[in-house]
Design an enzyme around this catalytic site. Structure first.
Site, PDB file in Angstrom:
ATOM      1  CE  LYS A 129      -3.999  -2.260   0.639  1.00  0.00           C
ATOM      2  NZ  LYS A 129      -3.509  -3.653   0.748  1.00  0.00           N
ATOM      3  CE  LYS A 164      -6.178   1.328  -0.481  1.00  0.00           C
ATOM      4  NZ  LYS A 164      -6.126   0.985  -1.930  1.00  0.00           N
ATOM      5  NE  ARG A 214      -1.898  -6.688  -9.763  1.00  0.00           N
ATOM      6  CZ  ARG A 214      -2.034  -7.628  -8.811  1.00  0.00           C
ATOM      7  NH1 ARG A 214      -1.626  -8.862  -9.033  1.00  0.00           N
ATOM      8  NH2 ARG A 214      -2.585  -7.322  -7.652  1.00  0.00           N
ATOM      9  NE  ARG A 229      -7.129  -6.627 -10.818  1.00  0.00           N
ATOM     10  CZ  ARG A 229      -6.395  -6.718  -9.694  1.00  0.00           C
ATOM     11  NH1 ARG A 229      -6.095  -7.894  -9.195  1.00  0.00           N
ATOM     12  NH2 ARG A 229      -5.924  -5.635  -9.108  1.00  0.00           N
ATOM     13  NE  ARG A 237     -14.816  -5.990  -1.274  1.00  0.00           N
ATOM     14  CZ  ARG A 237     -14.968  -7.048  -0.474  1.00  0.00           C
ATOM     15  NH1 ARG A 237     -14.006  -7.363   0.376  1.00  0.00           N
ATOM     16  NH2 ARG A 237     -16.062  -7.774  -0.541  1.00  0.00           N
ATOM     17  CG  ASP A 277      -3.420  -3.742  -7.879  1.00  0.00           C
ATOM     18  OD1 ASP A 277      -3.098  -4.523  -8.785  1.00  0.00           O
ATOM     19  OD2 ASP A 277      -3.628  -4.117  -6.700  1.00  0.00           O
ATOM     20  CD  GLU A 285      -3.409  -2.447  -2.819  1.00  0.00           C
ATOM     21  OE1 GLU A 285      -2.792  -3.536  -2.919  1.00  0.00           O
ATOM     22  OE2 GLU A 285      -4.515  -2.352  -2.256  1.00  0.00           O
ATOM     23  CG  ASN A 287      -0.100  -5.930  -5.495  1.00  0.00           C
ATOM     24  OD1 ASN A 287      -0.616  -6.237  -4.429  1.00  0.00           O
ATOM     25  ND2 ASN A 287      -0.694  -5.132  -6.374  1.00  0.00           N
TER      26      ASN A 287
END
Length: 321
Positions: A129, A164, A214, A229, A237, A277, A285, A287
């Protein structure tokens, strides 16, 4: 490229939990096996130190393209991790104390010459994050705080906010608080543990309705297709684990611009496999622990992303020589 047969260790979740149809780590193991490399399976708990030397309770692993019998494990053998050429750290989040301890142990193997993907220093430094906060021009308005007044002020300024935790995964613990502020107090109280835990507040990006994309980077270079997504009805979400639907899309000019902003840092940290993301024009984000979505993109686009990663690993080892 090196012609030698590489020994690949994989630290991961139990094989019994692997989803045959979509698991990214399985794609990596297939790609390594296809090259004739040997696979050696470990879970976090199998890592240990003996007189300062990194060890592992390893099991030889074979993987197959058979949904009913896609792996075979050998017997446990205590082995120095330095006997491996590469270790893929593919344990899924949460990034808790057990994960961090395992990364520290892998650092001992790294010091003995094993290539750990991703590097342990980066895994310890790059909270998924917070990492994106290094690029303020790429992110939506964001604050990180445990303080009720700070978080309420951020909501008052932006009206439509996502709250979050900093250590969540798969969309868990994410709350959307609209302009009316309904349940704002209870959301802040629950997520911050009554002011004791830092959380993230981010201005809501309405483009989430079209998908959270992504984007995968292999040794800093973007795969030309991302995976959007798309949230299910009534959801904010897009995570596949939260019921989102995956649809591959070509990267946009803005996507490539975002990649170029983060690429120098990704390369400098030695990160070989990273997932950005992106919602609308913004990175939400970055990852680095166990990025996924390889299988979905491959199945829709005919790509071989895990193969690209294996090529990059070979090149990294050759560069060392």
């Amino acid at each position: 490229m090196t012609a030698r047969k590489l020994k690949i260790g994989v630290v991961m979740d139990p094989m019994s939990t692997v989803a045959y149809k979509k698991d990214t780590t399985l794609a990596m193991m297939w790609a390594a096996s296809q090259r004739g490399w040997s696979l050696h399976y470990l879970e976090q708990e199998d890592l240990y130190l003996e007189n300062g030397r990194a060890m592992g309770r390893m099991r030889d692993l074979e993987v197959f393209h058979d949904p009913d019998a896609f792996y075979r494990l050998g017997d446990v053998v205590a082995t120095p991790l330095a006997e491996l050429d590469v270790i893929l750290m593919r344990k899924d989040p949460p990034v808790d104390e057990h994960f961090l301890n395992a990364v520290h142990l892998l650092g001992f193997a790294e010091r003995e010459g094993v290539l750990v993907v991703n590097p342990t220093a980066a895994l310890l430094m790059c909270n998924e994050k917070l990492f994106a906060q290094q690029f303020p021009e790429c992110i939506p308005p964001t604050t990180v705080s445990a303080n009720d007044k700070v978080l309420r002020a951020f909501h008052a300024e932006h009206g439509n906010v996502i709250f979050k935790p900093l250590d969540g995964m798969g969309g868990s613990g994410i709350f959307h608080v609209a302009e009316d502020g309904r349940n704002l107090g209870s959301v802040i109280e629950q997520l911050t543990l009554r002011g004791k835990r830092q959380i993230m507040a981010q201005r809501y990006v309405p483009e989430i309705s079209a998908g959270d994309t992504r984007i995968l980077l292999v040794d800093g270079e973007p795969v030309p297709f991302g995976l959007a997504r798309i949230p299910s009805a009534g959801e904010t979400r897009g995570n596949l684990a939260a019921g989102g639907r995956g649809e591959s899309r070509e990267l946009t000019a803005r996507d490539y611009w975002l990649v170029e902003q983060v690429k120098p840092v990704v390369k400098s940290l030695g990160l070989m496999f990273v997932g950005l993301d992106v919602i609308g024009d913004y990175i939400t984000e970055i990852n680095v622990t166990s990025p996924t979505c390889v299988r979905e993109i491959d199945s829709q686009r005919g790509t071989d992303i895990a193969g690209l990663l294996m090529d990059a690993i070979e090149a990294r080892l050759d560069a060392r020589v």
